[in-house]
Design an enzyme around this catalytic site. Structure first.
Site, PDB file in Angstrom:
ATOM      1  NE  ARG A   1      -4.144  -1.890   2.003  1.00  0.00           N
ATOM      2  CZ  ARG A   1      -5.256  -1.924   2.738  1.00  0.00           C
ATOM      3  NH1 ARG A   1      -5.461  -0.964   3.634  1.00  0.00           N
ATOM      4  NH2 ARG A   1      -6.131  -2.878   2.595  1.00  0.00           N
TER       5      ARG A   1
ATOM      6  CG  ASP B   1     -13.683   7.609   6.423  1.00  0.00           C
ATOM      7  OD1 ASP B   1     -14.266   6.531   6.637  1.00  0.00           O
ATOM      8  OD2 ASP B   1     -12.486   7.679   6.082  1.00  0.00           O
TER       9      ASP B   1
END
Length: 296
Positions: free
Chosen positions: A32, A141
């Site tokens: 990632r 978020d």
């Protein structure tokens, strides 16, 4: 990536996002964060770790945290929590708030918006019963990138196929090229806000219903307990918290207790609820700093 660099990146991510990575998750960091290295013209994760230690690039720091965030979600995920909202939580909350005619709902870790929009569709179905009510549907978020997608309300064909009944797709979406955009009236019902659950969120006000599903599984026990205690403090004394199927409050906080009737549902501990008079609880629901979402 050396063990020292791996340990630094694990510690960095835990401090910034709460993400607790075990020793066997090295591959996850490599897969990632590799694209983040390329984005910022860094040759290796060694260079990335050094750059983070210098702390001079806010954009890079943000990219690292967001790259490691899991954003798996889909409409009406697991279905049961939404049936519970429609059949139990919403009717009961409306009965309790009949005098104030106001409800406040929070979706924490809302990702790209499918969960709050699923709730918005259920609220739209209940519109005749909610006439004259004020409903705040707040969605937060950590990642501003996924919040931008959520605000746009634009989804691929694959995304709308995951969990969304075809009748709701036809009713609430319009096709835009090869994508589908959720209707403007539903987009306007959701107040999307950036929020890191590790940081104070008492400024959001008090809520009747909180959905915080499938995010605590990425935290260690101490972080889970801290987040849950603060969510408990953000609930009205008669409020309700929905967690994911693999999550619980047991052994983590004494502010919340399992609901005896419904799995995955938690309520403020009785002692706390009894300690707050109903009039005070009603007044606490006011949060003038938030946009009031009406127009059901």
């Amino acid at each position: 990536m050396t063990d020292v660099e791996f340990d630094f990146l694990r510690s960095y991510l835990k401090t910034r996002s709460g993400l607790a990575l075990s020793g066997e998750k090295r591959y996850l960091i490599e897969s990632r964060l590799g694209p983040v290295c390329r984005r910022f013209n860094l040759a290796t994760l060694h260079d990335l770790a050094n750059a983070l230690k210098n702390g001079r690039d806010v954009a890079m720091e943000k990219a690292v945290v967001e790259a490691m965030t899991t954003n798996e979600t889909f409409f009406f995920r697991d279905q049961a929590p939404f049936d519970l909202f429609r059949d139990v939580l919403l009717p009961e909350a409306m009965a309790r708030r009949a005098a104030q005619r106001r409800l406040r709902i929070w979706c924490a870790a809302a990702s790209t918006g499918q969960e709050p929009y699923s709730l918005a569709m259920l609220l739209h179905e209940a519109a005749p019963r909610l006439a004259g009510w004020s409903v705040d549907l707040v969605a937060t978020d950590l990642s501003t990138e996924v919040l931008e997608k959520a605000k746009a309300g634009l989804y691929s064909h694959f995304e709308v196929q995951r969990g969304l009944p075809v009748q709701l797709l036809i009713k609430h979406f319009e096709q835009v090229g090869e994508q589908w955009r959720i209707a403007a009236n539903l987009r306007q019902m959701v107040d999307f806000r950036p929020l890191n659950l590790l940081q104070p969120f008492d400024g959001l006000g008090t809520f009747d219903i909180v959905y915080c599903r499938n995010v605590l599984i990425y935290f260690d026990a101490a972080t889970k307990g801290d987040v849950l205690a603060r969510i408990g403090a953000s609930l009205a004394p008669d409020g309700a918290l929905l967690l994911g199927a693999a999550e619980t409050v047991i052994g983590l906080t004494d502010r919340l207790v399992p609901n005896a009737r419904h799995r995955g549902l938690y309520n403020p501990a009785p002692a706390r609820a009894a300690a707050v008079p109903a009039a005070v609880a009603s007044a606490a629901l006011a949060a003038p700093q938030l946009r009031r979402v009406v127009g059901l």
